[in-house]
Design a protein around this motif. Structure first.
Motif, PDB file in Angstrom:
ATOM      1  N   GLU A 295       0.829  -1.206   0.000  1.00 43.34           N
ATOM      2  CA  GLU A 295       0.000   0.000   0.000  1.00 43.34           C
ATOM      3  C   GLU A 295       0.861   1.252   0.000  1.00 43.34           C
ATOM      4  O   GLU A 295       0.607   2.200  -0.744  1.00 43.34           O
ATOM      5  CB  GLU A 295      -0.911  -0.008   1.229  1.00 43.34           C
ATOM      6  N   ARG A 296       1.904   1.259   0.821  1.00 43.70           N
ATOM      7  CA  ARG A 296       2.755   2.445   0.897  1.00 43.70           C
ATOM      8  C   ARG A 296       3.592   2.600  -0.365  1.00 43.70           C
ATOM      9  O   ARG A 296       3.865   3.717  -0.794  1.00 43.70           O
ATOM     10  CB  ARG A 296       3.641   2.380   2.138  1.00 43.70           C
ATOM     11  N   LEU A 297       4.003   1.493  -0.982  1.00 44.61           N
ATOM     12  CA  LEU A 297       4.733   1.570  -2.245  1.00 44.61           C
ATOM     13  C   LEU A 297       3.848   2.174  -3.322  1.00 44.61           C
ATOM     14  O   LEU A 297       4.288   3.027  -4.101  1.00 44.61           O
ATOM     15  CB  LEU A 297       5.207   0.184  -2.667  1.00 44.61           C
ATOM     16  N   ASN A 298       2.595   1.765  -3.353  1.00 50.22           N
ATOM     17  CA  ASN A 298       1.652   2.324  -4.320  1.00 50.22           C
ATOM     18  C   ASN A 298       1.464   3.820  -4.096  1.00 50.22           C
ATOM     19  O   ASN A 298       1.455   4.608  -5.045  1.00 50.22           O
ATOM     20  CB  ASN A 298       0.313   1.605  -4.217  1.00 50.22           C
ATOM     21  N   ASP A 299       1.323   4.224  -2.827  1.00 45.86           N
ATOM     22  CA  ASP A 299       1.181   5.644  -2.508  1.00 45.86           C
ATOM     23  C   ASP A 299       2.412   6.426  -2.941  1.00 45.86           C
ATOM     24  O   ASP A 299       2.305   7.533  -3.480  1.00 45.86           O
ATOM     25  CB  ASP A 299       0.958   5.833  -1.002  1.00 45.86           C
ATOM     26  N   SER A 300       3.592   5.838  -2.696  1.00 45.01           N
ATOM     27  CA  SER A 300       4.831   6.514  -3.051  1.00 45.01           C
ATOM     28  C   SER A 300       4.972   6.669  -4.557  1.00 45.01           C
ATOM     29  O   SER A 300       5.370   7.730  -5.052  1.00 45.01           O
ATOM     30  CB  SER A 300       6.029   5.720  -2.494  1.00 45.01           C
ATOM     31  N   GLU A 301       4.619   5.630  -5.301  1.00 46.97           N
ATOM     32  CA  GLU A 301       4.713   5.695  -6.759  1.00 46.97           C
ATOM     33  C   GLU A 301       3.715   6.709  -7.315  1.00 46.97           C
ATOM     34  O   GLU A 301       4.028   7.451  -8.252  1.00 46.97           O
ATOM     35  CB  GLU A 301       4.467   4.314  -7.361  1.00 46.97           C
ATOM     36  N   SER A 302       2.516   6.758  -6.734  1.00 50.50           N
ATOM     37  CA  SER A 302       1.516   7.732  -7.183  1.00 50.50           C
ATOM     38  C   SER A 302       1.991   9.146  -6.923  1.00 50.50           C
ATOM     39  O   SER A 302       1.835  10.039  -7.770  1.00 50.50           O
ATOM     40  CB  SER A 302       0.188   7.487  -6.463  1.00 50.50           C
ATOM     41  N   LEU A 303       2.589   9.366  -5.735  1.00 50.68           N
ATOM     42  CA  LEU A 303       3.091  10.697  -5.402  1.00 50.68           C
ATOM     43  C   LEU A 303       4.203  11.105  -6.356  1.00 50.68           C
ATOM     44  O   LEU A 303       4.237  12.243  -6.836  1.00 50.68           O
ATOM     45  CB  LEU A 303       3.590  10.722  -3.960  1.00 50.68           C
ATOM     46  N   THR A 304       5.121  10.178  -6.647  1.00 49.16           N
ATOM     47  CA  THR A 304       6.229  10.479  -7.559  1.00 49.16           C
ATOM     48  C   THR A 304       5.710  10.845  -8.948  1.00 49.16           C
ATOM     49  O   THR A 304       6.180  11.793  -9.584  1.00 49.16           O
ATOM     50  CB  THR A 304       7.180   9.276  -7.662  1.00 49.16           C
ATOM     51  N   THR A 305       4.710  10.093  -9.413  1.00 48.88           N
ATOM     52  CA  THR A 305       4.114  10.379 -10.715  1.00 48.88           C
ATOM     53  C   THR A 305       3.463  11.749 -10.731  1.00 48.88           C
ATOM     54  O   THR A 305       3.634  12.540 -11.671  1.00 48.88           O
ATOM     55  CB  THR A 305       3.076   9.306 -11.076  1.00 48.88           C
ATOM     56  N   ASN A 306       2.717  12.050  -9.671  1.00 45.88           N
ATOM     57  CA  ASN A 306       2.034  13.339  -9.604  1.00 45.88           C
ATOM     58  C   ASN A 306       3.021  14.497  -9.599  1.00 45.88           C
ATOM     59  O   ASN A 306       2.818  15.517 -10.255  1.00 45.88           O
ATOM     60  CB  ASN A 306       1.157  13.408  -8.349  1.00 45.88           C
ATOM     61  N   ILE A 307       4.100  14.350  -8.847  1.00 49.11           N
ATOM     62  CA  ILE A 307       5.089  15.420  -8.745  1.00 49.11           C
ATOM     63  C   ILE A 307       5.752  15.677 -10.096  1.00 49.11           C
ATOM     64  O   ILE A 307       5.978  16.822 -10.493  1.00 49.11           O
ATOM     65  CB  ILE A 307       6.149  15.063  -7.682  1.00 49.11           C
ATOM     66  N   SER A 308       6.046  14.614 -10.832  1.00 50.99           N
ATOM     67  CA  SER A 308       6.815  14.765 -12.070  1.00 50.99           C
ATOM     68  C   SER A 308       5.961  15.147 -13.266  1.00 50.99           C
ATOM     69  O   SER A 308       6.453  15.787 -14.201  1.00 50.99           O
ATOM     70  CB  SER A 308       7.577  13.465 -12.374  1.00 50.99           C
ATOM     71  N   LEU A 309       4.666  14.773 -13.274  1.00 50.14           N
ATOM     72  CA  LEU A 309       3.861  14.938 -14.476  1.00 50.14           C
ATOM     73  C   LEU A 309       2.750  15.977 -14.366  1.00 50.14           C
ATOM     74  O   LEU A 309       2.322  16.521 -15.379  1.00 50.14           O
ATOM     75  CB  LEU A 309       3.235  13.585 -14.866  1.00 50.14           C
ATOM     76  N   LEU A 310       2.276  16.255 -13.165  1.00 53.54           N
ATOM     77  CA  LEU A 310       1.112  17.119 -13.018  1.00 53.54           C
ATOM     78  C   LEU A 310       1.499  18.548 -12.677  1.00 53.54           C
ATOM     79  O   LEU A 310       2.498  18.788 -12.001  1.00 53.54           O
ATOM     80  CB  LEU A 310       0.176  16.573 -11.922  1.00 53.54           C
ATOM     81  N   ASN A 311       0.676  19.500 -13.128  1.00 52.11           N
ATOM     82  CA  ASN A 311       0.889  20.886 -12.721  1.00 52.11           C
ATOM     83  C   ASN A 311       0.244  21.115 -11.345  1.00 52.11           C
ATOM     84  O   ASN A 311      -0.377  20.213 -10.779  1.00 52.11           O
ATOM     85  CB  ASN A 311       0.341  21.857 -13.771  1.00 52.11           C
ATOM     86  N   SER A 312       0.366  22.326 -10.814  1.00 51.69           N
ATOM     87  CA  SER A 312      -0.087  22.603  -9.452  1.00 51.69           C
ATOM     88  C   SER A 312      -1.577  22.336  -9.274  1.00 51.69           C
ATOM     89  O   SER A 312      -1.998  21.723  -8.284  1.00 51.69           O
ATOM     90  CB  SER A 312       0.236  24.060  -9.083  1.00 51.69           C
ATOM     91  N   LYS A 313      -2.377  22.771 -10.224  1.00 56.81           N
ATOM     92  CA  LYS A 313      -3.822  22.554 -10.135  1.00 56.81           C
ATOM     93  C   LYS A 313      -4.149  21.069 -10.161  1.00 56.81           C
ATOM     94  O   LYS A 313      -4.976  20.579  -9.374  1.00 56.81           O
ATOM     95  CB  LYS A 313      -4.525  23.284 -11.282  1.00 56.81           C
ATOM     96  N   GLU A 314      -3.499  20.337 -11.056  1.00 60.13           N
ATOM     97  CA  GLU A 314      -3.760  18.901 -11.169  1.00 60.13           C
ATOM     98  C   GLU A 314      -3.331  18.156  -9.911  1.00 60.13           C
ATOM     99  O   GLU A 314      -4.000  17.212  -9.473  1.00 60.13           O
ATOM    100  CB  GLU A 314      -3.044  18.346 -12.403  1.00 60.13           C
ATOM    101  N   LYS A 315      -2.205  18.573  -9.321  1.00 61.23           N
ATOM    102  CA  LYS A 315      -1.749  17.947  -8.080  1.00 61.23           C
ATOM    103  C   LYS A 315      -2.769  18.124  -6.964  1.00 61.23           C
ATOM    104  O   LYS A 315      -3.107  17.169  -6.242  1.00 61.23           O
ATOM    105  CB  LYS A 315      -0.411  18.555  -7.631  1.00 61.23           C
TER     106      LYS A 315
END
Length: 214
Positions: A135-155
Protein backbone atom coordinates in the motif's frame (compact mmCIF):
# COMPACT_ATOMS: atom_id res chain seq x y z
CA UNK A 1 -9.22 -9.35 28.85
CA UNK A 2 -9.62 -5.68 27.94
CA UNK A 3 -6.79 -3.49 26.74
CA UNK A 4 -6.53 -0.20 28.57
CA UNK A 5 -5.20 3.27 27.73
CA UNK A 6 -2.36 3.44 25.24
CA UNK A 7 -2.40 -0.36 24.83
CA UNK A 8 -5.15 0.29 22.29
CA UNK A 9 -2.66 1.98 19.97
CA UNK A 10 -1.24 -1.46 19.21
CA UNK A 11 -4.65 -3.02 18.65
CA UNK A 12 -5.52 -0.47 15.95
CA UNK A 13 -2.36 -0.91 13.89
CA UNK A 14 -3.28 -2.91 10.75
CA UNK A 15 -0.50 -5.47 11.19
CA UNK A 16 -1.83 -6.37 14.67
CA UNK A 17 -5.56 -5.66 14.39
CA UNK A 18 -6.46 -9.27 13.49
CA UNK A 19 -4.99 -10.70 16.72
CA UNK A 20 -7.10 -11.93 19.63
CA UNK A 21 -7.17 -9.99 22.88
CA UNK A 22 -4.73 -12.25 24.72
CA UNK A 23 -2.37 -12.11 21.72
CA UNK A 24 -2.56 -8.30 21.69
CA UNK A 25 -1.66 -8.31 25.36
CA UNK A 26 1.45 -10.34 24.46
CA UNK A 27 2.36 -7.76 21.82
CA UNK A 28 1.98 -4.97 24.31
CA UNK A 29 4.38 -6.67 26.70
CA UNK A 30 7.08 -6.03 24.09
CA UNK A 31 6.25 -2.33 23.68
CA UNK A 32 8.30 0.53 25.09
CA UNK A 33 6.12 3.57 25.73
CA UNK A 34 7.53 7.09 25.44
CA UNK A 35 6.23 10.63 25.92
CA UNK A 36 7.65 13.13 23.42
CA UNK A 37 7.47 16.91 23.11
CA UNK A 38 6.77 19.01 20.04
CA UNK A 39 10.01 19.57 18.11
CA UNK A 40 11.68 16.33 19.22
CA UNK A 41 12.61 13.61 16.74
CA UNK A 42 11.91 9.89 16.79
CA UNK A 43 14.87 9.57 14.44
CA UNK A 44 16.87 11.68 12.01
CA UNK A 45 18.68 11.02 8.76
CA UNK A 46 21.78 8.97 9.46
CA UNK A 47 20.48 7.49 12.72
CA UNK A 48 20.73 3.73 13.13
CA UNK A 49 17.34 2.30 14.01
CA UNK A 50 15.63 -1.08 13.77
CA UNK A 51 12.32 -0.55 15.48
CA UNK A 52 8.67 -0.01 14.67
CA UNK A 53 7.13 3.20 16.04
CA UNK A 54 3.38 3.45 16.62
CA UNK A 55 1.75 6.82 17.32
CA UNK A 56 -0.80 6.70 20.14
CA UNK A 57 -1.38 10.44 20.56
CA UNK A 58 -0.14 13.57 18.80
CA UNK A 59 1.26 14.02 15.30
CA UNK A 60 4.60 13.12 13.70
CA UNK A 61 5.74 14.16 10.24
CA UNK A 62 8.06 12.06 8.12
CA UNK A 63 10.16 13.99 5.61
CA UNK A 64 13.38 13.85 3.61
CA UNK A 65 15.79 16.48 2.36
CA UNK A 66 16.67 16.64 -1.31
CA UNK A 67 20.12 17.49 -2.67
CA UNK A 68 19.34 21.20 -2.33
CA UNK A 69 18.38 20.85 1.32
CA UNK A 70 14.67 21.33 0.57
CA UNK A 71 12.14 19.33 2.55
CA UNK A 72 9.87 16.78 0.90
CA UNK A 73 7.07 15.69 3.18
CA UNK A 74 6.38 11.96 2.98
CA UNK A 75 3.42 11.67 5.35
CA UNK A 76 1.96 12.94 8.62
CA UNK A 77 1.30 10.25 11.23
CA UNK A 78 -1.55 10.41 13.73
CA UNK A 79 -3.23 7.96 16.12
CA UNK A 80 -2.49 4.28 15.27
CA UNK A 81 -0.20 5.17 12.32
CA UNK A 82 3.28 3.67 12.31
CA UNK A 83 6.72 4.14 10.81
CA UNK A 84 10.10 2.41 10.80
CA UNK A 85 8.84 -0.77 9.17
CA UNK A 86 11.41 -0.62 6.34
CA UNK A 87 14.34 -0.76 8.77
CA UNK A 88 12.97 -3.99 10.25
CA UNK A 89 13.64 -5.95 7.06
CA UNK A 90 16.80 -4.38 5.72
CA UNK A 91 20.47 -4.92 6.41
CA UNK A 92 20.87 -1.15 6.10
CA UNK A 93 19.38 0.29 9.29
CA UNK A 94 20.53 3.84 8.59
CA UNK A 95 17.55 6.16 8.40
CA UNK A 96 17.03 8.14 5.20
CA UNK A 97 14.26 10.27 6.71
CA UNK A 98 13.39 12.53 9.62
CA UNK A 99 10.50 11.90 12.02
CA UNK A 100 9.63 15.17 13.78
CA UNK A 101 6.98 15.48 16.49
CA UNK A 102 4.46 18.15 15.44
CA UNK A 103 2.30 17.89 18.57
CA UNK A 104 3.19 16.46 21.98
CA UNK A 105 2.99 12.72 21.39
CA UNK A 106 2.83 9.31 23.01
CA UNK A 107 4.78 6.77 21.00
CA UNK A 108 5.00 2.99 21.29
CA UNK A 109 8.25 1.37 20.13
CA UNK A 110 8.72 -2.31 19.28
CA UNK A 111 12.25 -3.53 18.55
CA UNK A 112 13.21 -5.65 15.56
CA UNK A 113 13.91 -8.83 17.56
CA UNK A 114 10.50 -8.65 19.21
CA UNK A 115 8.77 -8.11 15.86
CA UNK A 116 10.56 -11.18 14.46
CA UNK A 117 9.49 -13.26 17.47
CA UNK A 118 5.89 -12.19 16.97
CA UNK A 119 6.00 -12.92 13.23
CA UNK A 120 7.34 -16.42 13.89
CA UNK A 121 4.55 -17.07 16.38
CA UNK A 122 1.76 -15.37 14.41
CA UNK A 123 2.50 -15.73 10.65
CA UNK A 124 -0.47 -13.55 9.70
CA UNK A 125 1.49 -10.58 11.01
CA UNK A 126 3.96 -11.15 8.14
CA UNK A 127 1.11 -11.06 5.62
CA UNK A 128 -0.21 -7.81 7.09
CA UNK A 129 3.27 -6.28 6.93
CA UNK A 130 3.58 -7.19 3.24
CA UNK A 131 0.15 -5.68 2.57
CA UNK A 132 1.24 -2.51 4.35
CA UNK A 133 4.43 -2.35 2.26
CA UNK A 134 2.43 -2.77 -0.95
CA UNK A 135 0.00 0.00 0.00
CA UNK A 136 2.75 2.44 0.90
CA UNK A 137 4.73 1.57 -2.25
CA UNK A 138 1.65 2.32 -4.32
CA UNK A 139 1.18 5.64 -2.51
CA UNK A 140 4.83 6.51 -3.05
CA UNK A 141 4.71 5.69 -6.76
CA UNK A 142 1.52 7.73 -7.18
CA UNK A 143 3.09 10.70 -5.40
CA UNK A 144 6.23 10.48 -7.56
CA UNK A 145 4.11 10.38 -10.72
CA UNK A 146 2.03 13.34 -9.60
CA UNK A 147 5.09 15.42 -8.75
CA UNK A 148 6.82 14.77 -12.07
CA UNK A 149 3.86 14.94 -14.48
CA UNK A 150 1.11 17.12 -13.02
CA UNK A 151 0.89 20.89 -12.72
CA UNK A 152 -0.09 22.60 -9.45
CA UNK A 153 -3.82 22.55 -10.14
CA UNK A 154 -3.76 18.90 -11.17
CA UNK A 155 -1.75 17.95 -8.08
CA UNK A 156 -4.22 19.62 -5.74
CA UNK A 157 -7.24 18.16 -7.54
CA UNK A 158 -5.72 14.68 -7.30
CA UNK A 159 -5.07 15.22 -3.58
CA UNK A 160 -8.67 16.33 -3.05
CA UNK A 161 -9.94 13.31 -4.99
CA UNK A 162 -8.01 10.83 -2.84
CA UNK A 163 -8.51 12.55 0.54
CA UNK A 164 -12.11 13.75 0.36
CA UNK A 165 -14.81 12.46 2.69
CA UNK A 166 -18.14 12.54 0.89
CA UNK A 167 -18.57 16.15 -0.21
CA UNK A 168 -15.90 17.69 2.02
CA UNK A 169 -12.14 17.98 2.30
CA UNK A 170 -10.74 18.31 5.83
CA UNK A 171 -6.98 18.88 5.88
CA UNK A 172 -5.08 16.73 8.38
CA UNK A 173 -1.90 18.79 8.04
CA UNK A 174 -1.02 22.46 7.81
CA UNK A 175 -0.99 24.05 4.37
CA UNK A 176 2.75 24.55 4.72
CA UNK A 177 3.19 20.80 5.11
CA UNK A 178 0.67 20.08 2.37
CA UNK A 179 2.68 22.29 0.03
CA UNK A 180 5.80 20.30 0.87
CA UNK A 181 3.92 17.04 0.34
CA UNK A 182 2.75 18.21 -3.10
CA UNK A 183 6.19 19.59 -3.95
CA UNK A 184 5.16 23.22 -4.42
CA UNK A 185 5.77 26.49 -2.65
CA UNK A 186 3.22 27.55 0.03
CA UNK A 187 2.37 30.65 -2.02
CA UNK A 188 1.64 28.45 -5.03
CA UNK A 189 -0.62 26.21 -2.96
CA UNK A 190 -2.55 29.23 -1.67
CA UNK A 191 -3.01 30.57 -5.20
CA UNK A 192 -4.15 27.14 -6.38
CA UNK A 193 -6.74 26.86 -3.61
CA UNK A 194 -7.97 30.34 -4.51
CA UNK A 195 -8.14 29.39 -8.18
CA UNK A 196 -10.21 26.28 -7.45
CA UNK A 197 -12.58 28.39 -5.34
CA UNK A 198 -12.92 30.98 -8.11
CA UNK A 199 -13.64 28.20 -10.64
CA UNK A 200 -16.33 26.71 -8.40
CA UNK A 201 -14.59 23.43 -7.59
CA UNK A 202 -14.52 24.07 -3.83
CA UNK A 203 -16.01 26.44 -1.28
CA UNK A 204 -14.00 27.37 1.82
CA UNK A 205 -15.57 26.61 5.22
CA UNK A 206 -12.50 27.51 7.29
CA UNK A 207 -8.74 27.29 6.88
CA UNK A 208 -8.78 23.48 7.08
CA UNK A 209 -12.16 22.56 5.61
CA UNK A 210 -13.75 22.91 2.18
CA UNK A 211 -17.02 21.89 0.58
CA UNK A 212 -16.42 20.06 -2.68
CA UNK A 213 -18.79 21.37 -5.34
CA UNK A 214 -17.73 19.37 -8.39
Amino acid sequence: MELQGHERCVSRVPIFSHLEMDELEEVFQKVNHRQMKKGEYLFMEGDISSALYVIHKGKVRIYRLNDNGEEQLIRVLTHSDFTGELSLFSDDNESKSYAEVLEDAEVCRIDQKDIYDLMNKYPNISIKVIESFAERLNDSESLTTNISLLNSKEKLLEYIKTHRSDEQLVLTMTKKHLASYLSMQPETLTRTFNKLEAEGYISKINNKSYDILK
